[in-house]
Scaffold this motif. Sequence first.
Motif, short mmCIF file in Angstrom:
data_model
loop_
_atom_site.label_atom_id
_atom_site.label_comp_id
_atom_site.label_asym_id
_atom_site.label_seq_id
_atom_site.Cartn_x
_atom_site.Cartn_y
_atom_site.Cartn_z
N UNK A 42 -10.42 -0.53 -2.82
CA UNK A 42 -9.17 -0.96 -3.46
C UNK A 42 -7.95 -0.67 -2.59
N UNK A 43 -8.10 -0.86 -1.28
CA UNK A 43 -7.03 -0.53 -0.34
C UNK A 43 -5.84 -1.49 -0.47
N UNK A 76 -1.17 -4.09 10.01
CA UNK A 76 -0.21 -3.22 9.35
C UNK A 76 -0.91 -2.15 8.51
N UNK A 77 -0.29 -0.98 8.44
CA UNK A 77 -0.86 0.13 7.68
C UNK A 77 0.21 1.19 7.48
N UNK A 78 -0.09 2.15 6.63
CA UNK A 78 0.82 3.28 6.45
C UNK A 78 0.95 4.05 7.77
N UNK A 79 -0.11 4.03 8.57
CA UNK A 79 -0.05 4.74 9.86
C UNK A 79 0.90 4.02 10.81
N UNK A 114 0.80 3.07 0.89
CA UNK A 114 -0.60 2.69 0.83
C UNK A 114 -1.29 3.47 -0.27
N UNK A 115 -2.38 2.89 -0.76
CA UNK A 115 -3.18 3.56 -1.77
C UNK A 115 -4.58 3.00 -1.78
N UNK A 122 -8.84 9.12 -5.87
CA UNK A 122 -7.67 8.27 -5.61
C UNK A 122 -6.73 8.99 -4.65
N UNK A 123 -6.05 8.19 -3.82
CA UNK A 123 -5.04 8.75 -2.94
C UNK A 123 -3.89 7.76 -2.83
N UNK A 124 -2.75 8.27 -2.43
CA UNK A 124 -1.57 7.45 -2.22
C UNK A 124 -0.76 8.07 -1.08
#
Length: 170
Positions: A42-43, A76-79, A114-115, A122-124
Amino acid sequence: MSPLDILQYAFVVPNLDAAMHEWHRTFGVGPFLLNRDLQIADALHRGKPRAVRFSTAVAQSGSVQIELVEQHDDGPSAFRDTVPAGETRFHHVAIIADDFDAALARYADVEIAAQGRFGDIRFVYLDTSATLGAMLEILEDRPAIRAFFAAIRKAAERWDGDPATLVRVL
């Protein structure tokens, strides 16, 4: 507002192997538990479905963990939101939330970068980079994440510092 315990400091690096050895050479940190090509369910990135290819290496340093992250693709990513490809930079601090939904509500005014889920965890990543200089990762408190973090601590406590056993692939 009660204080939150930061349990992890994370850095995005261009090469995990080189970074693990440099952290060990500089600080004596180790051993690193290495997860190659993590699978995220569920990215989402900035609210849109987006899988990112990345690996992590985590080691204990005193009371905190050091996480190293290498992104393997150019998407693209949170990184990539804060660390350009090919560079090493501080990326986020992580906390564990007993009540994940309440923790998200606490930061309702902060954009979610991102999550997703690691298994049932779960993470965010909240984009606090403009105000704190780094993102905030919230991890859901689950037995699996507690067991993983305990394994990291135990590995550090039992490790003899031998660079030949610096990396443990999971």
